[in-house]
Motif scaffolding. Structure first.
Motif, PDB file in Angstrom:
ATOM      1  N   HIS A   1      -9.930   0.979  -6.848  1.00  0.00           N
ATOM      2  CA  HIS A   1      -9.613   0.877  -5.428  1.00  0.00           C
ATOM      3  C   HIS A   1     -10.648   0.011  -4.708  1.00  0.00           C
ATOM      4  CE1 HIS A   1      -7.907   1.887  -1.619  1.00  0.00           C
ATOM      5  NE2 HIS A   1      -9.008   2.469  -1.190  1.00  0.00           N
ATOM      6  N   ASN A   2     -10.173  -1.032  -3.993  1.00  0.00           N
ATOM      7  CA  ASN A   2     -11.006  -1.976  -3.250  1.00  0.00           C
ATOM      8  C   ASN A   2     -12.024  -2.691  -4.130  1.00  0.00           C
ATOM      9  OD1 ASN A   2      -9.729  -1.469  -0.815  1.00  0.00           O
ATOM     10  ND2 ASN A   2     -11.144   0.169  -0.278  1.00  0.00           N
ATOM     11  N   LYS A   3     -11.674  -2.918  -5.376  1.00  0.00           N
ATOM     12  CA  LYS A   3     -12.535  -3.654  -6.301  1.00  0.00           C
ATOM     13  C   LYS A   3     -11.815  -4.930  -6.725  1.00  0.00           C
ATOM     14  CE  LYS A   3     -15.787  -0.485  -6.872  1.00  0.00           C
ATOM     15  NZ  LYS A   3     -15.515   0.458  -5.814  1.00  0.00           N
TER      16      LYS A   3
ATOM     17  N   GLN B   1       0.837  -1.187   0.000  1.00  0.00           N
ATOM     18  CA  GLN B   1       0.000   0.000   0.000  1.00  0.00           C
ATOM     19  C   GLN B   1       0.870   1.234   0.000  1.00  0.00           C
ATOM     20  OE1 GLN B   1      -2.649  -0.148   3.340  1.00  0.00           O
ATOM     21  NE2 GLN B   1      -4.400   0.223   2.031  1.00  0.00           N
ATOM     22  N   ALA B   2       0.401   2.269  -0.705  1.00  0.00           N
ATOM     23  CA  ALA B   2       1.064   3.571  -0.685  1.00  0.00           C
ATOM     24  C   ALA B   2      -0.008   4.638  -0.774  1.00  0.00           C
ATOM     25  CB  ALA B   2       2.042   3.695  -1.848  1.00  0.00           C
ATOM     26  N   PHE B   3       0.036   5.599   0.123  1.00  0.00           N
ATOM     27  CA  PHE B   3      -0.938   6.694   0.180  1.00  0.00           C
ATOM     28  C   PHE B   3      -2.370   6.169   0.311  1.00  0.00           C
ATOM     29  CE2 PHE B   3       2.552   8.359  -2.520  1.00  0.00           C
ATOM     30  CZ  PHE B   3       3.065   9.247  -1.599  1.00  0.00           C
ATOM     31  N   GLY B   4      -2.548   5.031   0.959  1.00  0.00           N
ATOM     32  CA  GLY B   4      -3.869   4.466   1.167  1.00  0.00           C
ATOM     33  C   GLY B   4      -4.412   3.692  -0.016  1.00  0.00           C
ATOM     34  N   LEU B   5      -3.667   3.590  -1.095  1.00  0.00           N
ATOM     35  CA  LEU B   5      -4.095   2.861  -2.284  1.00  0.00           C
ATOM     36  C   LEU B   5      -3.263   1.598  -2.424  1.00  0.00           C
ATOM     37  CD1 LEU B   5      -4.367   5.871  -4.724  1.00  0.00           C
ATOM     38  CD2 LEU B   5      -6.234   4.689  -3.607  1.00  0.00           C
ATOM     39  N   SER B   6      -3.899   0.495  -2.770  1.00  0.00           N
ATOM     40  CA  SER B   6      -3.185  -0.768  -2.861  1.00  0.00           C
ATOM     41  C   SER B   6      -2.387  -0.858  -4.157  1.00  0.00           C
ATOM     42  CB  SER B   6      -4.173  -1.933  -2.783  1.00  0.00           C
ATOM     43  OG  SER B   6      -5.089  -1.852  -3.840  1.00  0.00           O
ATOM     44  N   GLY B   7      -1.273  -1.534  -4.090  1.00  0.00           N
ATOM     45  CA  GLY B   7      -0.437  -1.746  -5.263  1.00  0.00           C
ATOM     46  C   GLY B   7       0.130  -0.455  -5.818  1.00  0.00           C
ATOM     47  N   ASN B   8       0.094  -0.330  -7.130  1.00  0.00           N
ATOM     48  CA  ASN B   8       0.623   0.854  -7.796  1.00  0.00           C
ATOM     49  C   ASN B   8      -0.473   1.832  -8.198  1.00  0.00           C
ATOM     50  OD1 ASN B   8       3.244  -0.051  -7.634  1.00  0.00           O
ATOM     51  ND2 ASN B   8       3.115  -1.165  -9.558  1.00  0.00           N
TER      52      ASN B   8
END
Length: 113
Positions: free
Chosen positions: A75-77, A18-25
């Motif tokens: 995101h989160n899908k 995770q980076a900046f609350g977003l998964s992956g890239n």
């Protein structure tokens, strides 16, 4: 000799991080959008000579569209959700939903021939 303590952890290939609350890239899309929006606004303000507000309005889609794309379709899908959504919007292809299925040509008033 002491017993080793075992703890359950995720392997590196199980989690993309995770980076900046977003998964992956996924954080790359909004960051690239910020860089492009800044570039477009600076070019339109300094080289083309548009006003400040007009430059910001010209650059706003370059920031908004990638951000909206990431937060609504990625995101989160589940994996492939964005492609499935786009395919569902652009075509009337096969679907398990009965309302989206074409009518069977052999079906006549509830009786099969």
């Amino acid at each position: 000799m002491e017993q080793l303590e075992r703890t359950r952890t995720n392997a590196a290939n199980d989690s993309k991080g995770q980076a900046f609350g977003l998964s992956g890239n996924l954080f790359l899309y909004p960051i690239i959008g910020v860089v492009v929006a800044l570039s477009v606004s600076m070019i339109s303000f300094s080289i083309i000579g548009l006003g400040l507000v007009a430059s910001i309005l010209v650059a706003a889609p370059f920031l908004a569209l990638p951000t909206i794309y990431v937060f609504t379709l990625r995101h989160n899908k589940p994996r492939g959700y964005d492609r499935d959504w786009l395919h569902n919007i652009t075509s009337s292809g096969f679907s398990f939903v009965k309302a989206n299925q074409p009518v069977n040509p052999r079906y006549l008033g509830g009786l099969y021939e």
